[in-house]
Design an enzyme around this catalytic site. Structure first.
Site, PDB file in Angstrom:
ATOM      1  N   CYS A   2       0.950  -1.194   0.122  1.00  0.00           N
ATOM      2  CA  CYS A   2       0.047  -0.080   0.160  1.00  0.00           C
ATOM      3  C   CYS A   2       0.643   1.372  -0.120  1.00  0.00           C
ATOM      4  CB  CYS A   2      -0.870   0.043   1.076  1.00  0.00           C
ATOM      5  SG  CYS A   2      -1.806  -1.572   1.389  1.00  0.00           S
ATOM      6  N   ARG A  27       4.148   1.024  -6.591  1.00  0.00           N
ATOM      7  CA  ARG A  27       4.272   0.013  -5.245  1.00  0.00           C
ATOM      8  C   ARG A  27       2.927  -1.101  -5.526  1.00  0.00           C
ATOM      9  NH1 ARG A  27       6.624   1.722  -0.671  1.00  0.00           N
ATOM     10  NH2 ARG A  27       4.885   0.952   0.829  1.00  0.00           N
ATOM     11  N   TRP A  75      -3.113  -2.174  -1.493  1.00  0.00           N
ATOM     12  CA  TRP A  75      -2.609  -3.508  -2.091  1.00  0.00           C
ATOM     13  C   TRP A  75      -3.310  -4.580  -1.348  1.00  0.00           C
ATOM     14  CZ3 TRP A  75      -0.381  -6.031  -6.022  1.00  0.00           C
ATOM     15  CH2 TRP A  75       0.023  -7.291  -5.993  1.00  0.00           C
ATOM     16  N   ASN A 101      -0.867   0.822   6.005  1.00  0.00           N
ATOM     17  CA  ASN A 101       0.391   0.041   5.316  1.00  0.00           C
ATOM     18  C   ASN A 101       0.566  -1.089   6.255  1.00  0.00           C
ATOM     19  OD1 ASN A 101       2.039  -1.371   3.502  1.00  0.00           O
ATOM     20  ND2 ASN A 101       3.598   0.179   3.359  1.00  0.00           N
ATOM     21  N   GLY A 102       0.511  -2.225   5.915  1.00  0.00           N
ATOM     22  CA  GLY A 102       0.947  -3.249   6.833  1.00  0.00           C
ATOM     23  C   GLY A 102       0.014  -4.383   7.266  1.00  0.00           C
ATOM     24  N   GLU A 481      15.713 -23.530 -10.024  1.00  0.00           N
ATOM     25  CA  GLU A 481      15.447 -22.022  -9.748  1.00  0.00           C
ATOM     26  C   GLU A 481      16.678 -20.930 -10.051  1.00  0.00           C
ATOM     27  OE1 GLU A 481      12.990 -20.357  -9.800  1.00  0.00           O
ATOM     28  OE2 GLU A 481      13.333 -18.418  -9.021  1.00  0.00           O
ATOM     29  N   LYS A 485      16.625 -18.139 -12.984  1.00  0.00           N
ATOM     30  CA  LYS A 485      17.180 -16.870 -12.797  1.00  0.00           C
ATOM     31  C   LYS A 485      18.366 -16.298 -13.525  1.00  0.00           C
ATOM     32  CE  LYS A 485      14.395 -15.186 -10.570  1.00  0.00           C
ATOM     33  NZ  LYS A 485      13.491 -16.320 -10.961  1.00  0.00           N
ATOM     34  N   GLU A 488      16.989 -16.135 -17.326  1.00  0.00           N
ATOM     35  CA  GLU A 488      15.712 -15.075 -17.759  1.00  0.00           C
ATOM     36  C   GLU A 488      16.198 -13.755 -17.704  1.00  0.00           C
ATOM     37  OE1 GLU A 488      12.481 -15.153 -15.304  1.00  0.00           O
ATOM     38  OE2 GLU A 488      13.451 -15.758 -13.509  1.00  0.00           O
ATOM     39  N   HIS A 504      24.469 -39.608 -16.962  1.00  0.00           N
ATOM     40  CA  HIS A 504      23.666 -40.087 -17.932  1.00  0.00           C
ATOM     41  C   HIS A 504      23.652 -39.280 -19.123  1.00  0.00           C
ATOM     42  CE1 HIS A 504      22.610 -43.299 -15.173  1.00  0.00           C
ATOM     43  NE2 HIS A 504      22.599 -42.182 -14.204  1.00  0.00           N
ATOM     44  N   LYS A 603       5.385 -10.131 -16.909  1.00  0.00           N
ATOM     45  CA  LYS A 603       5.492 -10.371 -15.623  1.00  0.00           C
ATOM     46  C   LYS A 603       4.278 -11.799 -15.119  1.00  0.00           C
ATOM     47  CE  LYS A 603       6.290 -10.405 -11.086  1.00  0.00           C
ATOM     48  NZ  LYS A 603       7.593 -11.048 -10.779  1.00  0.00           N
TER      49      LYS A 603
HETATM   50  C1  AGP Z   1      10.012 -16.513 -12.679  1.00  0.00           C
HETATM   51  O1  AGP Z   1      11.126 -15.644 -12.535  1.00  0.00           O
HETATM   52  C2  AGP Z   1       9.419 -15.920 -13.893  1.00  0.00           C
HETATM   53  N1  AGP Z   1       9.019 -14.537 -13.925  1.00  0.00           N
HETATM   54  C3  AGP Z   1       8.088 -17.001 -14.288  1.00  0.00           C
HETATM   55  O2  AGP Z   1       8.765 -18.250 -14.362  1.00  0.00           O
HETATM   56  C4  AGP Z   1       6.882 -17.060 -13.070  1.00  0.00           C
HETATM   57  O3  AGP Z   1       7.485 -17.928 -11.862  1.00  0.00           O
HETATM   58  C5  AGP Z   1       5.885 -17.959 -13.956  1.00  0.00           C
HETATM   59  O4  AGP Z   1       5.658 -17.215 -15.222  1.00  0.00           O
HETATM   60  C6  AGP Z   1       4.596 -18.178 -13.202  1.00  0.00           C
HETATM   61  O5  AGP Z   1       4.119 -16.966 -12.665  1.00  0.00           O
HETATM   62  P1  AGP Z   1       3.085 -17.067 -11.502  1.00  0.00           P
HETATM   63  O6  AGP Z   1       3.573 -17.243 -10.165  1.00  0.00           O
HETATM   64  O7  AGP Z   1       2.493 -15.534 -11.682  1.00  0.00           O
HETATM   65  O8  AGP Z   1       1.856 -17.775 -11.926  1.00  0.00           O
END
Ligand code: AGP
Length: 608
Positions: A2, A27, A75, A101-102, A481, A485, A488, A504, A603
């Site tokens: 928020c 935010r 938010w 906010n919180g 993960e 990272k 991407e 393998h 996103k």
């Molecule tokens: C992760 O860094 C990516 N932005 C992407 O893999 C993301 O985790 C995936 O698209 C899932 O998104 P969501 O958690 O909003 O469903």
């Protein structure tokens, strides 16, 4: 999170409030509102959706005359986005207005207490409790009322408060959530963050935890939680506006990495009560939990990697079979689902098309569904039978960091709750789990402090062509993960492999100097992973090991070692991910990549 703004001075407040809220839009929010003292009463206008709606409703503030007021962008954490749930919130008489906010962790208990005193509630929010509690303690001295509320409320809060009986003042209070005070030439302001005040002043006071600020047109006074005066010095802000939105960090991704201690704390603390786990919004009894014979975890990308961690944690703690699926595969493979199973969909945005489709596929088959979601009121949160929120706040960077960490915490909590309900853990084990969970924020903080060392190491790999991540058990999940990272945001090719799988086929790709990150946090598997490291080194790989403090044996095999603090073996992903995030971030920065908005990525992938 928020956004809060407040103003008192010689100018009209409403336009300044709207302008300040606009500077806090980054935010993330889903509704907004302002309250202005018009000389007689506190007037209020709220609106769901974008700030533009509120500006249009108030003709850019012209319909709300007055020289003092507070504003808020919400938010949602407790209660879906709506005009009713939007801030400011009031006491019944409309003489006290509050923006917050919180998270008020004990809001249910306080809500029931106040109801018992005859108070009525109009919203689903935790914030409204504060407005009524101020009313309850208001005997004519705002500082006294505020300090009494501070002693009753648990959780995190930044508050802006208007008292109709004290029209020449605005009150601000904070504990754990950010709040600053600006002192300009024609008035004073409060705000959640620096961008909201920069247009009016660069002279800023940072309110410390459990401090109160009282703003009048010309003066600002500060008090502690006992109502005693506190002397404070202003700070001159030299950031430009763009830098300020990132809190002084170069990228939102770095800012969000550094928000992880708070995100973990916010997702964890409200749910650990009296030695057990309380997930208020879950809506599943222990009996219903015991009846679950199998869990399917379904997600995409990083959320899927959280699911892979979850398989090891749920099966380890609760001894319940877990199957993990990519949502895009699950939705089309005609999955075999039984009535006594549970489908858990993990999603930060709650709008990922494949994950939403997978949820609907499960529901079509009559199977109970649970969403682990960050965005309150999102499609997955609304359509799942049950929901568990990750209170990470809005995540701006495309590459997830703090939401990923919050999802891990949610999964640990759910696993412990399932294990307790199914009697597969002792109370002593649960106490040990909770003790380790509570230490994670400070341990994450400590690991973030290593950024210079990791940046130095990362600079050696800016020109890398291939980087591999390997691990066993939950270390395999975190390798996925770490690899994503790097891929991407730096566009460097990378793969994650179960350490035992290298021989393998993949090991044929290892050449002189190929970087391999070997994650080894599972004590019972150290020796196995060390032998994999030796296999790699003997073929020319440069091995970066991420392992637990004290496992110095690994230095005989690895070329570079990053240690993480001791924690429970189920929780090591929450720590091992920190150096891997920093490594990827600094490689991408070194390559000059657009870290917050990597090419080709969105996103939230709301298309198939
Ligand atoms: C992760 O860094 C990516 N932005 C992407 O893999 C993301 O985790 C995936 O698209 C899932 O998104 P969501 O958690 O909003 O469903």
């Amino acid at each position: 999170m928020c956004g809060i703004v407040g103003y008192i001075g010689e100018s009209q407040a409403a336009p300044i409030l709207l302008d300040g809220l606009a500077k806090l839009e980054y935010r993330g929010y889903d509704s907004a509102g302002i309250a202005v003292y018009d000389g007689e009463d506190i007037r209020v206008q709220k609106a769901g959706g974008r700030l533009k709606v509120l500006s249009e409703l108030t003709h850019d503030g012209a319909t709300m005359p007055g020289q003092s007021g507070i504003g808020h962008t919400r938010w949602a954490t407790h209660g879906a986005p709506s005009d009713t749930n939007a801030h400011p919130h009031f006491n019944a008489a409309g003489t006290i207005a509050v923006v917050h906010n919180g998270i008020i962790e004990n809001y249910l208990k306080l809500r029931n207490y106040l109801k018992g005193k005859g108070y009525a509630f109009v919203s689903e929010t935790d914030t409204e409790v504060v407005a009524h509690l101020l009313d309850y303690y208001d005997k004519g001295d705002p500082i006294e009322a505020i300090t009494k509320v501070m002693h009753r409320v648990e959780g995190s809060y930044a508050l802006g408060i208007l008292f109709k009986e004290h029209p020449g003042e605005i009150y601000a209070v904070r504990k754990d959530s950010p709040l600053i005070v600006g002192h300009g030439k024609d008035g004073s302001l409060i705000a959640s963050d620096v961008p909201a005040v920069l247009r009016y002043t660069r002279n800023v006071y940072f309110i410390q935890n459990e401090e109160i600020a009282v703003l009048t047109k010309g003066e600002i006074a500060f008090y502690n939680v006992y109502g005693e005066p506190v002397e404070k010095e202003p700070t001159a802000i030299d950031w430009d506006i763009n830098a300020a939105e990132k809190g002084g960090y170069e990228h939102f991704m770095l800012k969000e990495m550094y928000e992880q201690p708070k995100t973990v704390r916010d997702t964890l603390s409200p749910r650990v009560k009296d030695g057990g786990i309380v997930i208020e919004e879950l809506g599943m009894t222990d009996e219903e939990i015991r009846a679950i014979r199998k869990i399917h975890i379904v997600a995409c990308g990083s959320a899927y990697h959280v699911g892979v961690t979850g398989k090891y944690v749920f099966e380890g703690m609760a001894r319940i079979p877990v199957e993990v699926d990519l949502a895009s595969e699950f939705r089309y493979r005609d999955p075999i689902l039984e009535q006594d199973e549970l489908v858990v969909v993990i999603s930060q945005s709650g709008e990922t098309a494949d994950s939403l489709a997978a949820l609907r596929e499960a529901k079509k088959r009559g199977v109970r569904t649970l969403g682990i979601v960050n965005v309150v009121g999102s499609s997955i949160a609304r359509e799942a039978d049950q929901v568990m929120y990750t209170w990470a706040g809005p995540e701006i960077a495309v590459a997830t960091t703090k939401a990923y960490s919050a999802q891990l915490i949610a999964e640990y909590l759910l696993s412990i709750k399932f294990a307790q309900a199914r009697g597969t853990v002792t109370e002593k084990e649960v106490a040990a789990y909770l003790k380790d969970l509570k230490r994670l924020p400070e341990q994450i903080e400590m690991l973030l402090g290593n950024k210079e060392r990791i940046q130095h190491f990362a600079n050696r790999y800016i020109a890398a062509k291939d980087v591999f991540f390997v691990g066993r058990g939950v270390d395999y999940a975190i390798s996925m993960e770490g690899s994503l990272k790097l891929k991407e945001i730096s566009y460097i090719h990378s793969e994650a492999y179960a350490a035992g799988e290298l021989k393998h086929g993949t090991i044929s790709l290892i050449e002189e100097g190929t970087l391999v990150a070997a994650v080894a946090t599972q004590e019972e598997l150290y020796k196995k992973t060390i032998s994999n490291i030796v296999e790699l080194s003997s073929r020319g790989a440069f091995v970066l090991a991420v392992t637990n403090d004290g496992n110095t044996e690994i230095e005989k095999a690895a070329d570079y070692v990053i240690y993480i603090p001791q924690t429970n073996r189920y929780f090591t992903n929450s720590l091992a991910i920190i150096p891997l995030q920093l490594f990827s971030y600094y490689v991408a920065v070194g390559k000059g990549c657009d870290v917050d908005k990597p090419r080709n990525l969105a996103k939230s992938v709301t298309v198939e």
